[in-house]
Design a protein around this motif. Structure first.
Motif, PDB file in Angstrom:
ATOM      1  N   TYR A 198      38.615  25.938  98.513  1.00 42.06           N
ATOM      2  CA  TYR A 198      38.537  25.501  99.906  1.00 42.06           C
ATOM      3  C   TYR A 198      38.119  26.682 100.777  1.00 42.06           C
ATOM      4  N   LYS A 199      37.216  26.401 101.719  1.00 46.85           N
ATOM      5  CA  LYS A 199      36.793  27.435 102.666  1.00 46.85           C
ATOM      6  C   LYS A 199      36.586  26.794 104.026  1.00 46.85           C
ATOM      7  N   LYS A 200      37.084  27.463 105.051  1.00 49.29           N
ATOM      8  CA  LYS A 200      36.966  26.951 106.408  1.00 49.29           C
ATOM      9  C   LYS A 200      35.504  26.720 106.771  1.00 49.29           C
ATOM     10  N   GLY A 201      35.187  25.484 107.184  1.00 49.99           N
ATOM     11  CA  GLY A 201      33.829  25.154 107.608  1.00 49.99           C
ATOM     12  C   GLY A 201      32.908  24.721 106.488  1.00 49.99           C
ATOM     13  N   ASP A 202      33.356  24.798 105.225  1.00 44.19           N
ATOM     14  CA  ASP A 202      32.528  24.411 104.080  1.00 44.19           C
ATOM     15  C   ASP A 202      33.148  23.232 103.338  1.00 44.19           C
ATOM     16  N   GLU A 203      32.309  22.541 102.579  1.00 45.85           N
ATOM     17  CA  GLU A 203      32.805  21.471 101.722  1.00 45.85           C
ATOM     18  C   GLU A 203      33.563  22.081 100.540  1.00 45.85           C
ATOM     19  N   PRO A 204      34.647  21.449 100.100  1.00 44.99           N
ATOM     20  CA  PRO A 204      35.375  21.962  98.931  1.00 44.99           C
ATOM     21  C   PRO A 204      34.468  22.006  97.703  1.00 44.99           C
ATOM     22  N   LYS A 205      34.650  23.036  96.875  1.00 43.61           N
ATOM     23  CA  LYS A 205      33.869  23.183  95.645  1.00 43.61           C
ATOM     24  C   LYS A 205      34.750  22.834  94.448  1.00 43.61           C
ATOM     25  N   ALA A 206      34.316  21.864  93.647  1.00 46.76           N
ATOM     26  CA  ALA A 206      35.034  21.514  92.426  1.00 46.76           C
ATOM     27  C   ALA A 206      34.621  22.483  91.322  1.00 46.76           C
ATOM     28  N   VAL A 207      35.607  23.179  90.751  1.00 44.44           N
ATOM     29  CA  VAL A 207      35.328  24.170  89.713  1.00 44.44           C
ATOM     30  C   VAL A 207      36.316  23.985  88.563  1.00 44.44           C
ATOM     31  N   LEU A 243      48.514  21.536  86.054  1.00 51.99           N
ATOM     32  CA  LEU A 243      47.622  20.387  86.172  1.00 51.99           C
ATOM     33  C   LEU A 243      46.382  20.682  87.008  1.00 51.99           C
ATOM     34  N   HIS A 244      46.551  21.479  88.059  1.00 56.15           N
ATOM     35  CA  HIS A 244      45.445  21.683  88.996  1.00 56.15           C
ATOM     36  C   HIS A 244      45.713  22.940  89.824  1.00 56.15           C
ATOM     37  N   VAL A 245      44.634  23.583  90.254  1.00 54.48           N
ATOM     38  CA  VAL A 245      44.757  24.807  91.049  1.00 54.48           C
ATOM     39  C   VAL A 245      43.901  24.692  92.307  1.00 54.48           C
ATOM     40  N   ASP A 246      44.474  25.091  93.441  1.00 50.16           N
ATOM     41  CA  ASP A 246      43.728  25.175  94.695  1.00 50.16           C
ATOM     42  C   ASP A 246      43.548  26.643  95.069  1.00 50.16           C
ATOM     43  N   PHE A 247      42.301  27.032  95.320  1.00 49.32           N
ATOM     44  CA  PHE A 247      41.995  28.374  95.803  1.00 49.32           C
ATOM     45  C   PHE A 247      41.592  28.292  97.274  1.00 49.32           C
ATOM     46  N   GLN A 248      41.936  29.304  98.038  1.00 48.81           N
ATOM     47  CA  GLN A 248      41.474  29.403  99.419  1.00 48.81           C
ATOM     48  C   GLN A 248      40.534  30.591  99.528  1.00 48.81           C
ATOM     49  N   GLU A 249      39.269  30.305  99.847  1.00 45.42           N
ATOM     50  CA  GLU A 249      38.299  31.393  99.991  1.00 45.42           C
ATOM     51  C   GLU A 249      38.524  32.109 101.323  1.00 45.42           C
ATOM     52  N   LEU A 250      38.352  33.417 101.299  1.00 43.57           N
ATOM     53  CA  LEU A 250      38.704  34.246 102.441  1.00 43.57           C
ATOM     54  C   LEU A 250      37.481  34.846 103.113  1.00 43.57           C
ATOM     55  N   ASN A 251      37.592  35.009 104.418  1.00 43.27           N
ATOM     56  CA  ASN A 251      36.688  35.887 105.161  1.00 43.27           C
ATOM     57  C   ASN A 251      37.449  37.193 105.317  1.00 43.27           C
ATOM     58  N   MET A 252      36.969  38.239 104.684  1.00 36.90           N
ATOM     59  CA  MET A 252      37.731  39.485 104.622  1.00 36.90           C
ATOM     60  C   MET A 252      37.901  40.147 105.984  1.00 36.90           C
ATOM     61  N   ASP A 253      37.158  39.664 106.986  1.00 38.62           N
ATOM     62  CA  ASP A 253      37.264  40.227 108.338  1.00 38.62           C
ATOM     63  C   ASP A 253      38.105  39.359 109.263  1.00 38.62           C
TER      64      ASP A 253
END
Length: 211
Positions: free
Chosen positions: A33-42, A88-98
């Motif tokens: 998951y990333k703010k402003g983007d569609e979730p990516k299934a991985v 069963l499942h993992v959720d990642f949160q993508e970061l803006n390092m700034d």
């Protein structure tokens, strides 16, 4: 804070039956998951995930390597089977390092087995604190040494060293109680029983004197 590397792959299989097959093959379905983007299934190898997650937990930045690109993330949620030892499942949160992020950081009480005041009972009321900071400033844990605690000095969030870190904003109420030290309940009960027995004995003596 150092980051870890985890290799993942895009996931085309999104149906429940296909996801079950992934798990049978020891592959975990996941979403970025990333703010402003569609979730990516991985998807990620269960062995690879466990190797990194064992070190990273939910507070260390992980670089997900996906199709030649790296995505800085933290583990947001790990869904587990209700009674099997299985992820069963993992959720990642993508970061803006700034940009700052709000995360919950575990509280670790040091020297639980070396408290000088004995006998005593240590009770931890708060297991984590919520903080806001840049991703590289997220602490792995908030530590507090309880070796010198006394019965009349409960520990509050405001007593933790993290409160003085200028790079971190503590969002949890500063007056929230973290832990207390008390005398064992058994001793208190025994004293109460002894007091009652003494009172009964005294009443019996008074009765005999009256007779």
């Amino acid at each position: 804070m150092s980051s870890l590397l985890m290799k993942i792959e895009p996931r085309g299989q999104v149906g429940s039956n296909k996801v079950k097959q992934l798990r049978k093959d020891n592959i975990l379905p996941a979403v970025i998951y990333k703010k402003g983007d569609e979730p990516k299934a991985v998807q990620v190898s269960e062995m690879e995930f466990n190797r990194v997650y064992r070190v990273a937990g939910t507070t260390t930045v992980i670089n997900l390597e996906l199709e030649g690109k790296k995505h800085p993330v933290i583990v947001k949620e790990v869904q587990r089977h209700p009674y099997k030892n299985q992820i069963l499942h993992v959720d990642f949160q993508e970061l803006n390092m700034d940009e700052t992020i709000k995360v919950s950081v575990p509280i670790v009480l040091l020297n639980r087995d070396n408290i000088r005041l004995q006998p005593s009972v240590l009770t931890q009321m708060l297991d984590e604190v919520e903080v806001e900071c840049l991703p590289n400033n997220i602490p792995n844990a908030v530590e507090y040494d309880v070796a010198d605690m006394t019965f009349d000095t409960p520990v509050h969030v405001k007593d933790l060293d993290i409160v003085n870190d200028k790079n971190i904003t503590v969002l949890t109420e500063l007056d929230s109680l973290v832990c207390t030290l008390s005398e064992p309940a058994r001793e208190v009960e025994e004293e109460a029983v002894e007091g009652e027995e003494g009172l009964e004995a005294g009443e019996a003596e008074d009765t005999e004197e009256t007779e």
